[in-house]
Motif scaffolding. Structure first.
Motif, PDB file in Angstrom:
ATOM      1  N   GLY A   1      -8.172  25.887  23.454  1.00 40.40           N
ATOM      2  CA  GLY A   1      -7.041  25.567  22.599  1.00 40.40           C
ATOM      3  C   GLY A   1      -6.976  26.447  21.375  1.00 40.40           C
ATOM      4  O   GLY A   1      -5.910  26.983  21.024  1.00 40.40           O
ATOM      5  N   VAL A   2      -8.108  26.621  20.703  1.00 44.54           N
ATOM      6  CA  VAL A   2      -8.150  27.468  19.516  1.00 44.54           C
ATOM      7  C   VAL A   2      -7.884  28.929  19.898  1.00 44.54           C
ATOM      8  O   VAL A   2      -7.245  29.676  19.147  1.00 44.54           O
ATOM      9  N   GLY A   3      -8.353  29.321  21.085  1.00 47.76           N
ATOM     10  CA  GLY A   3      -8.099  30.678  21.546  1.00 47.76           C
ATOM     11  C   GLY A   3      -6.614  30.956  21.717  1.00 47.76           C
ATOM     12  O   GLY A   3      -6.115  32.015  21.336  1.00 47.76           O
ATOM     13  N   VAL A   4      -5.890  29.990  22.273  1.00 55.31           N
ATOM     14  CA  VAL A   4      -4.448  30.147  22.459  1.00 55.31           C
ATOM     15  C   VAL A   4      -3.732  30.149  21.111  1.00 55.31           C
ATOM     16  O   VAL A   4      -2.869  30.991  20.849  1.00 55.31           O
ATOM     17  N   GLY A   5      -4.093  29.197  20.251  1.00 54.55           N
ATOM     18  CA  GLY A   5      -3.475  29.153  18.931  1.00 54.55           C
ATOM     19  C   GLY A   5      -3.778  30.398  18.118  1.00 54.55           C
ATOM     20  O   GLY A   5      -2.910  30.945  17.438  1.00 54.55           O
ATOM     21  N   GLY A   6      -5.027  30.868  18.209  1.00 55.33           N
ATOM     22  CA  GLY A   6      -5.413  32.061  17.478  1.00 55.33           C
ATOM     23  C   GLY A   6      -4.729  33.314  17.992  1.00 55.33           C
ATOM     24  O   GLY A   6      -4.507  34.264  17.238  1.00 55.33           O
ATOM     25  N   MET A   7      -4.369  33.325  19.287  1.00 57.21           N
ATOM     26  CA  MET A   7      -3.680  34.476  19.868  1.00 57.21           C
ATOM     27  C   MET A   7      -2.321  34.685  19.205  1.00 57.21           C
ATOM     28  O   MET A   7      -1.931  35.816  18.883  1.00 57.21           O
ATOM     29  N   TYR A   8      -1.594  33.590  18.979  1.00 63.17           N
ATOM     30  CA  TYR A   8      -0.295  33.722  18.322  1.00 63.17           C
ATOM     31  C   TYR A   8      -0.463  34.173  16.875  1.00 63.17           C
ATOM     32  O   TYR A   8       0.312  34.998  16.379  1.00 63.17           O
ATOM     33  N   VAL A   9      -1.476  33.643  16.199  1.00 67.93           N
ATOM     34  CA  VAL A   9      -1.742  34.070  14.824  1.00 67.93           C
ATOM     35  C   VAL A   9      -2.051  35.564  14.793  1.00 67.93           C
ATOM     36  O   VAL A   9      -1.577  36.293  13.918  1.00 67.93           O
ATOM     37  N   TRP A  10      -2.840  36.024  15.763  1.00 68.09           N
ATOM     38  CA  TRP A  10      -3.186  37.444  15.840  1.00 68.09           C
ATOM     39  C   TRP A  10      -1.949  38.296  16.071  1.00 68.09           C
ATOM     40  O   TRP A  10      -1.764  39.333  15.446  1.00 68.09           O
ATOM     41  N   LEU A  11      -1.071  37.864  16.970  1.00 64.56           N
ATOM     42  CA  LEU A  11       0.154  38.613  17.237  1.00 64.56           C
ATOM     43  C   LEU A  11       1.062  38.656  16.014  1.00 64.56           C
ATOM     44  O   LEU A  11       1.735  39.662  15.764  1.00 64.56           O
ATOM     45  N   SER A  12       1.082  37.579  15.260  1.00 66.21           N
ATOM     46  CA  SER A  12       1.953  37.524  14.082  1.00 66.21           C
ATOM     47  C   SER A  12       1.513  38.488  12.987  1.00 66.21           C
ATOM     48  O   SER A  12       2.305  38.827  12.098  1.00 66.21           O
ATOM     49  N   GLN A  13       0.257  38.953  13.049  1.00 63.12           N
ATOM     50  CA  GLN A  13      -0.214  39.890  12.037  1.00 63.12           C
ATOM     51  C   GLN A  13       0.579  41.191  12.072  1.00 63.12           C
ATOM     52  O   GLN A  13       0.597  41.939  11.094  1.00 63.12           O
ATOM     53  N   GLY A  14       1.227  41.461  13.205  1.00 63.62           N
ATOM     54  CA  GLY A  14       2.056  42.660  13.285  1.00 63.62           C
ATOM     55  C   GLY A  14       3.179  42.653  12.269  1.00 63.62           C
ATOM     56  O   GLY A  14       3.587  43.715  11.768  1.00 63.62           O
ATOM     57  N   LEU A  15       3.691  41.470  11.947  1.00 66.40           N
ATOM     58  CA  LEU A  15       4.757  41.384  10.944  1.00 66.40           C
ATOM     59  C   LEU A  15       4.248  41.794   9.571  1.00 66.40           C
ATOM     60  O   LEU A  15       4.907  42.538   8.844  1.00 66.40           O
ATOM     61  N   SER A  16       3.072  41.306   9.212  1.00 68.77           N
ATOM     62  CA  SER A  16       2.525  41.681   7.905  1.00 68.77           C
ATOM     63  C   SER A  16       2.171  43.159   7.870  1.00 68.77           C
ATOM     64  O   SER A  16       2.234  43.791   6.813  1.00 68.77           O
TER      65      SER A  16
END
Length: 228
Positions: A52-67
């Motif tokens: 679960g944390v792996g899936v949630g963390g994957m989206y957080v990781w992808l969102s770093q592209g915006l920053s």
């Protein structure tokens, strides 16, 4: 923001670049270590929590592209302006980068509801209720407060643009140590701390990111006070 700058146009090239680049490399490693630390302690809760944390963390990781869009744009253009001695334009690029960061963080916060429910979880086929709930909780907390992470990354880039890569390294190192301390306390509920499990891992990470941001902001205010 005003900071004592490292002159990158004079002196031995190898030493000058090493002084700038090595702390940048170390800071990138520390950023990765946040997720590793979370997963290490979440692993004690079982495979479903890890998934679960792996899936949630994957989206957080992808969102770093915006920053990264705001960070790289602001960092490069600010560095060019400082190289020309144009402090006013450099300050304008820094301000624009921070404004874009705030905008992107709000977009990420709102978009994660749509992506999580209709795309992210379907893509990973989260059919188990416990895994699904862990991913949802972790992502809602980390993405809901992702502004602090975004701002820390952009400020790191702006410090680097001025030739100072050591201050962000120190701030991120302190944040990682804090995260390593908070994770077992909040995930497993050591001593007087409640056992929060996945929530604890997310809270520990966000708390560390907030502290990193406060350290960077405090450094900016200190330098501004000295300049005046």
């Amino acid at each position: 923001m005003k900071k004592k700058q490292l002159n990158l146009t004079s002196g031995p090239i190898l030493r000058t670049l090493s002084e700038l680049a090595l702390p940048i490399m170390a800071s990138s490693f520390l950023s990765t270590a946040y997720n590793i630390t979370d997963m290490a302690w979440i692993g004690m809760l079982g495979s479903k929590a890890v998934a679960g944390v792996g899936v949630g963390g994957m989206y957080v990781w992808l969102s770093q592209g915006l920053s990264s869009l705001a960070r790289m744009g602001g960092q490069v253009n600010m560095a060019h302006s400082l190289g020309r001695g144009d402090q006013k334009t450099a300050a304008g690029f820094a301000q624009a980068a921070l404004q874009l960061t705030i905008l992107f963080s709000h977009f990420c916060y709102l978009d994660q509801y749509v992506i999580y429910e209709f795309r992210c979880c379907n893509f990973f086929a989260l059919n188990d209720a416990e895994t699904y709930n862990s991913a949802r909780i972790y992502m809602r907390i980390t993405c809901g407060l992702i502004l602090f992470s975004f701002l820390s990354q952009v400020l790191t880039g702006l410090f680097t643009a001025q030739g100072d890569s050591k201050t962000p390294l120190k701030a991120n190192f302190f944040g990682l140590i804090l995260n390593m301390i908070l994770d077992p306390l909040l995930v497993l509920g050591v001593g007087p701390f409640p056992r929060l499990e996945v929530v604890g891992a997310a809270v520990a990470t966000v708390t560390a990111q907030i502290i990193v941001l406060l350290i960077l902001v405090a450094e900016i205010l200190r330098d501004h006070g000295e300049a005046n």
